[in-house]
Design a protein around this motif. Sequence first.
Motif, PDB file in Angstrom:
ATOM      1  N   LEU A  11       8.114 -10.076  -0.129  1.00  0.00           N
ATOM      2  CA  LEU A  11       6.730 -10.468   0.152  1.00  0.00           C
ATOM      3  C   LEU A  11       6.384 -10.162   1.594  1.00  0.00           C
ATOM      4  O   LEU A  11       7.047 -10.656   2.505  1.00  0.00           O
ATOM      5  CB  LEU A  11       6.544 -11.963  -0.141  1.00  0.00           C
ATOM      6  CG  LEU A  11       5.140 -12.528   0.092  1.00  0.00           C
ATOM      7  CD1 LEU A  11       4.126 -11.801  -0.798  1.00  0.00           C
ATOM      8  CD2 LEU A  11       5.128 -14.021  -0.186  1.00  0.00           C
ATOM      9  N   ALA A  40       3.283  -0.049 -10.420  1.00  0.00           N
ATOM     10  CA  ALA A  40       2.450  -1.234 -10.248  1.00  0.00           C
ATOM     11  C   ALA A  40       2.096  -1.792 -11.622  1.00  0.00           C
ATOM     12  O   ALA A  40       2.122  -1.056 -12.620  1.00  0.00           O
ATOM     13  CB  ALA A  40       1.192  -0.886  -9.470  1.00  0.00           C
ATOM     14  N   PRO A  88      -2.078  -3.682   0.364  1.00  0.00           N
ATOM     15  CA  PRO A  88      -1.941  -4.394  -0.919  1.00  0.00           C
ATOM     16  C   PRO A  88      -1.713  -3.439  -2.092  1.00  0.00           C
ATOM     17  O   PRO A  88      -0.987  -3.797  -3.040  1.00  0.00           O
ATOM     18  CB  PRO A  88      -3.272  -5.138  -1.039  1.00  0.00           C
ATOM     19  CG  PRO A  88      -3.686  -5.385   0.369  1.00  0.00           C
ATOM     20  CD  PRO A  88      -3.267  -4.150   1.125  1.00  0.00           C
ATOM     21  N   THR A  91       1.775  -2.653  -3.506  1.00  0.00           N
ATOM     22  CA  THR A  91       2.495  -3.626  -4.333  1.00  0.00           C
ATOM     23  C   THR A  91       2.965  -2.981  -5.626  1.00  0.00           C
ATOM     24  O   THR A  91       2.169  -2.406  -6.379  1.00  0.00           O
ATOM     25  CB  THR A  91       1.580  -4.827  -4.653  1.00  0.00           C
ATOM     26  OG1 THR A  91       1.262  -5.509  -3.447  1.00  0.00           O
ATOM     27  CG2 THR A  91       2.263  -5.789  -5.619  1.00  0.00           C
ATOM     28  N   GLN A 111      11.142  -5.495  -6.262  1.00  0.00           N
ATOM     29  CA  GLN A 111       9.717  -5.826  -6.165  1.00  0.00           C
ATOM     30  C   GLN A 111       9.288  -5.880  -4.707  1.00  0.00           C
ATOM     31  O   GLN A 111       9.922  -6.542  -3.882  1.00  0.00           O
ATOM     32  CB  GLN A 111       9.448  -7.176  -6.823  1.00  0.00           C
ATOM     33  CG  GLN A 111       8.007  -7.658  -6.696  1.00  0.00           C
ATOM     34  CD  GLN A 111       7.053  -6.843  -7.527  1.00  0.00           C
ATOM     35  OE1 GLN A 111       7.316  -6.569  -8.703  1.00  0.00           O
ATOM     36  NE2 GLN A 111       5.912  -6.457  -6.943  1.00  0.00           N
ATOM     37  N   THR A 113       5.807  -6.856  -2.676  1.00  0.00           N
ATOM     38  CA  THR A 113       4.466  -7.426  -2.804  1.00  0.00           C
ATOM     39  C   THR A 113       3.828  -7.495  -1.431  1.00  0.00           C
ATOM     40  O   THR A 113       4.412  -8.054  -0.496  1.00  0.00           O
ATOM     41  CB  THR A 113       4.527  -8.829  -3.421  1.00  0.00           C
ATOM     42  OG1 THR A 113       5.152  -8.754  -4.704  1.00  0.00           O
ATOM     43  CG2 THR A 113       3.133  -9.414  -3.573  1.00  0.00           C
ATOM     44  N   SER A 115       0.550  -8.848   0.410  1.00  0.00           N
ATOM     45  CA  SER A 115      -0.593  -9.739   0.202  1.00  0.00           C
ATOM     46  C   SER A 115      -0.812 -10.599   1.424  1.00  0.00           C
ATOM     47  O   SER A 115       0.143 -11.017   2.079  1.00  0.00           O
ATOM     48  CB  SER A 115      -0.346 -10.627  -1.019  1.00  0.00           C
ATOM     49  OG  SER A 115      -1.385 -11.573  -1.171  1.00  0.00           O
TER      50      SER A 115
END
Length: 116
Positions: A11, A40, A88, A91, A111, A113, A115
Amino acid sequence: QVQLVESGVGLLQPGWSLRLPCASSGFTFSHYAMNWYRQAPGKERELVATVPKFGITRTYADSVKGRFTSYRDNAKNTVYLQMNNLKPEDTAVYYCNARRANSEFWGQGTQVTVSS
């Protein structure tokens, strides 16, 4: 046993940077072109970067040109994806791929991400 293992923090905030390593084993790493793909949610898997066996010419998707760099260390059997100025829309699940004629291997994916 062939293994490609991607790893990295999942993240991040827009504008941040991240380096994804993909550590490989079980095959002759230097004989394979190494690729990074991403997928995605709801979209097809996309080729992000290619690092050939030889030379320094690399190719990148238009969406990441100028922000992402990929390079390999054959002594460590590792390929890296350096991602700068993350957005973003970056992602996705990122996959490492090794490919040569009649032979191909995939990592399990990691993963990422982005944000706020």
